[in-house]
Design an enzyme around this catalytic site. Structure first.
Site, short mmCIF file in Angstrom:
data_model
loop_
_atom_site.label_atom_id
_atom_site.label_comp_id
_atom_site.label_asym_id
_atom_site.label_seq_id
_atom_site.Cartn_x
_atom_site.Cartn_y
_atom_site.Cartn_z
N GLU A 1 0.80 -0.85 -0.15
CA GLU A 1 0.03 -0.03 -0.30
C GLU A 1 1.35 1.10 -0.17
O GLU A 1 0.39 2.12 0.66
CB GLU A 1 -1.13 -0.18 1.37
CG GLU A 1 -2.21 -0.86 1.37
CD GLU A 1 -2.74 -1.26 1.93
OE1 GLU A 1 -2.68 -0.18 2.67
OE2 GLU A 1 -3.61 -2.66 2.87
N ASN B 1 1.95 -5.42 -3.34
CA ASN B 1 0.41 -5.80 -2.92
C ASN B 1 -0.21 -4.31 -2.44
O ASN B 1 0.27 -3.34 -1.83
CB ASN B 1 0.56 -6.08 -1.73
CG ASN B 1 -0.97 -6.72 -1.26
OD1 ASN B 1 -1.26 -7.88 -2.42
ND2 ASN B 1 -1.17 -7.12 -0.54
N HIS C 1 -10.52 -5.73 -2.18
CA HIS C 1 -11.83 -5.85 -1.18
C HIS C 1 -12.51 -4.63 -2.09
O HIS C 1 -12.19 -3.96 -2.46
CB HIS C 1 -11.09 -5.00 0.13
CG HIS C 1 -9.62 -5.54 0.67
ND1 HIS C 1 -10.13 -6.77 1.66
CD2 HIS C 1 -8.84 -4.75 0.58
CE1 HIS C 1 -9.36 -7.48 2.29
NE2 HIS C 1 -7.91 -5.99 1.48
N GLU D 1 -6.63 -10.51 -1.20
CA GLU D 1 -7.05 -10.14 -0.19
C GLU D 1 -8.69 -10.11 -0.48
O GLU D 1 -9.35 -9.64 0.34
CB GLU D 1 -6.83 -9.11 1.01
CG GLU D 1 -5.17 -8.89 1.40
CD GLU D 1 -4.95 -8.50 1.85
OE1 GLU D 1 -5.45 -6.92 2.51
OE2 GLU D 1 -3.75 -7.42 2.16
N ASP E 1 -12.40 -10.04 -1.33
CA ASP E 1 -14.02 -10.09 -0.05
C ASP E 1 -15.05 -9.72 -0.57
O ASP E 1 -13.91 -8.25 -1.71
CB ASP E 1 -13.38 -9.79 1.45
CG ASP E 1 -13.44 -8.07 1.52
OD1 ASP E 1 -12.57 -7.69 0.35
OD2 ASP E 1 -12.38 -8.39 2.54
#
Ligand code: G3I
Length: 301
Positions: free
Chosen positions: A127, A169, A205, A232, A234
């Site tokens: 990030e 990432n 996400h 990640e 979701d």
């Protein structure tokens, strides 16, 4: 028959989950983990605040619970994350300049050396790019040590564990946009100058829809000569949840260098998105429609 087995049949891909050490005593959780998944990411236990709570004092107890479980089960391990502006220990937050630079390179070296040979892929930097339209770096105390901090971290990680794949990432990179293009330009630059980078993680996400150029974005990174992974995943609950999961799964399968997918938790009750029910299993551990949708997609449906 399971997410991991079906992914493995698609070119040796993996299907993984983020795992919390504190839940490894929960038999429902562990049964699903062992049955369905062949890759794990530690949700918090390998972060800087967890592994070096005091300067030079490294603690791996919780991280090792996850590593030992994964190793015993033959699961691949993604190390997450060597450097991130969030979840830095207090002592590091108070540093700056060359003192911080030395501390962060030492952190990368020590942790990657400790796990040398055990980690399939490391999120070396997490990030580091800004949201919005700038396409530039996020301001942080790490960034203020100099724009070369990311490449310095990748070089240190390569030296410490030459066998691990080294990844960048980030989130909000789930389509072709200013942020993902900023990262794309960095990866292209790293490849042209021989800075060691092997992979890019797309956190994913997601809300109730997914960008129509999601797959094209993965492909443009792959075309730079790096592997890509969904790291990640979701998805917000709602009538479209199963569709979004299937779309993301198919996008990965359609990109030869997309080597695996990780969901960010097992049951809805394990998710950081409290109350959003964004995962593949309900809070009792039952398979949701989203699970069936992912499994069908993995099996070519
Ligand atoms: O361990 C302490 C515990 O001792 C304390 O009692 C409790 C009280 O709040 O906090 C516990 O720490 C929490 C930790 O999760 C472990 O549960 C932190 O407060 C909490 O902030 C932390 O949240 C994590 C978050 O990263 C931190 O930013 C989430 O679990 C984790 O899912 C989330 O993961 C991130 C990825 O690393 C990077 N990408 C985004 C993703 C979602 O935010």
């Amino acid at each position: 028959s399971t997410l991991g087995a079906s992914a493995a049949e698609r070119g040796g891909r993996y299907f993984g989950a983020a795992i919390a050490a504190g839940r490894l005593g929960d038999s429902t959780y562990v049964n699903i983990l062992n049955r369905e998944f062949n890759q794990i990411t530690a949700e918090n236990e390998m972060k800087w605040d967890a592994t070096e709570p005091q300067r030079g004092n490294f603690t791996y107890t919780n991280a090792n619970r996850i590593v030992n479980h994964a190793t015993a089960q033959g699961m691949k391990i993604r190390g997450h994350a060597l450097l991130w502006h969030s979840q830095m220990p207090g002592w590091a937050q108070s540093l700056s300049g060359s003192d911080l630079r030395n501390a962060m390179i030492n952190h990368v070296t020590q942790v990657a050396t400790n796990y040398r040979g055990k980690i399939h892929s490391w999120d070396v930097v997490n990030e580091a790019f800004a949201d919005g339209g700038s396409g530039g770096r996020r301001d942080s105390i790490l960034q203020r040590t100099g724009n070369d901090w990311i490449e310095a971290a990748f070089r240190a990680a390569r030296n410490a564990d030459p066998g691990a794949k080294l990844c960048y990432n980030d989130y909000n990179t789930d389509g072709i946009n200013a942020k993902s293009t900023g990262i794309y330009n960095m990866v292209r630059d790293f490849k042209s100058r021989g800075v060691p980078i092997d992979c890019v993680g797309f956190q994913s996400h997601l809300g109730t829809s997914v960008s129509s150029d999601y797959q094209a974005n993965l492909q443009r990174f792959a075309d730079l000569g790096v592997d890509v992974q969904i790291t990640e995943l979701d998805v917000a609950q709602g009538s479209n949840q199963a569709n979004v999961y299937a779309t993301v799964t198919r996008a990965c399968l359609n990109v030869a260098r997309c080597t695996g997918i990780t969901v960010w938790g097992i049951r809805d009750s394990d998710s950081w998105r409290t109350g959003e029910n964004p995962l593949l299993f309900d809070s009792s551990g039952n398979k949701k429609a989203a699970y069936t949708s992912v499994l069908n997609a993995l099996n070519g449906g």
